[in-house]
Structures are given as C-alpha cells and as structure tokens.
Design a protein around this motif. Structure first.
Motif, mmCIF file in Angstrom:
data_model
loop_
_atom_site.group_PDB
_atom_site.id
_atom_site.type_symbol
_atom_site.label_atom_id
_atom_site.label_comp_id
_atom_site.label_asym_id
_atom_site.label_seq_id
_atom_site.Cartn_x
_atom_site.Cartn_y
_atom_site.Cartn_z
ATOM 1 N N GLN A 121 0.844 -1.178 0.000
ATOM 2 C CA GLN A 121 0.000 0.000 0.000
ATOM 3 C C GLN A 121 0.890 1.241 0.000
ATOM 4 N N MET A 122 0.554 2.223 -0.842
ATOM 5 C CA MET A 122 1.293 3.478 -0.854
ATOM 6 C C MET A 122 0.968 4.236 0.426
ATOM 7 N N GLY A 123 2.009 4.677 1.117
ATOM 8 C CA GLY A 123 1.824 5.401 2.370
ATOM 9 C C GLY A 123 1.535 6.879 2.153
ATOM 10 N N GLN A 124 1.216 7.563 3.223
ATOM 11 C CA GLN A 124 0.886 8.990 3.161
ATOM 12 C C GLN A 124 2.106 9.857 2.880
ATOM 13 N N HIS A 125 3.294 9.325 3.059
ATOM 14 C CA HIS A 125 4.520 10.105 2.870
ATOM 15 C C HIS A 125 5.191 9.823 1.526
ATOM 16 N N GLY A 126 4.439 9.251 0.573
ATOM 17 C CA GLY A 126 4.961 9.033 -0.763
ATOM 18 C C GLY A 126 5.861 7.829 -0.916
ATOM 19 N N ARG A 127 5.814 6.896 0.049
ATOM 20 C CA ARG A 127 6.619 5.678 -0.014
ATOM 21 C C ARG A 127 5.744 4.491 0.361
ATOM 22 N N PRO A 128 5.868 3.356 -0.337
ATOM 23 C CA PRO A 128 5.073 2.178 0.020
ATOM 24 C C PRO A 128 5.368 1.712 1.445
#
Length: 91
Positions: A9-16
């Motif tokens: 899942q892509m995280g909120q900080h632009g990294r999976p």
C-alpha cells in the motif's frame, strides 16, 4: 519461470508501506497467475486480523528477475479518496 507476487500500500509520505499482504502469492512452474496492470483497481480483503485491508488503483509494478528460474513482482496500490468506486464496480 516461477513468479512471486507481493502487494504494498502506498503510504501517506509518498513511499510504500513495508508490510506483507495476505494476498501475496506465487505461481506454479507454468507461471500462471492473475496480475493486475497499472491503472487497475483492486481490493485486498484479509481473512483475519494479522494483515491489513486496503483498496485502490495500481500505480506501479516492479519486476525483479532471478536468473532464468524466477521473477519477483512488487505491486503498489494507492487509495485515492477522489476515486468513484460506483463507476468501477458494476454488479
């Protein structure tokens, strides 16, 4: 060739986010498996509490080949609150 497929899942900080999905799978030696394309919408619904549930659009696929015998495929999914699931899902 055998394929090992993992979802992130892509995280909120632009990294999976680095956690396994219950939907991760590997194919048999014939290499058959349903692998979503970039732009496809998917839902990952676990059958227990130890794995996360998430849904969204596939934004990237990374293929890592291990010689001629195997390939690891990493699929990243991003949830976009602006997506209209009513237009995607048709019963």
């Amino acid at each position: 060739m055998k394929y090992y497929v993992g979802f992130q899942q892509m995280g909120q900080h632009g990294r999976p986010i680095d956690h396994p999905s219950q939907s991760d799978f590997e194919t048999d030696e014939n290499g058959f498996g349903m692998i979503p394309n970039v732009g496809d919408y998917i839902q990952l619904i676990p059958m227990g509490d130890e794995f996360p549930a998430y849904s969204g659009r596939v934004i990237s696929r990374l293929f890592r080949y291990f010689g001629k015998d195997g390939c690891g495929i990493n699929i990243v999914v991003e949830d976009n609150p602006g997506d209209d699931w009513g237009k995607v899902i048709k019963e």
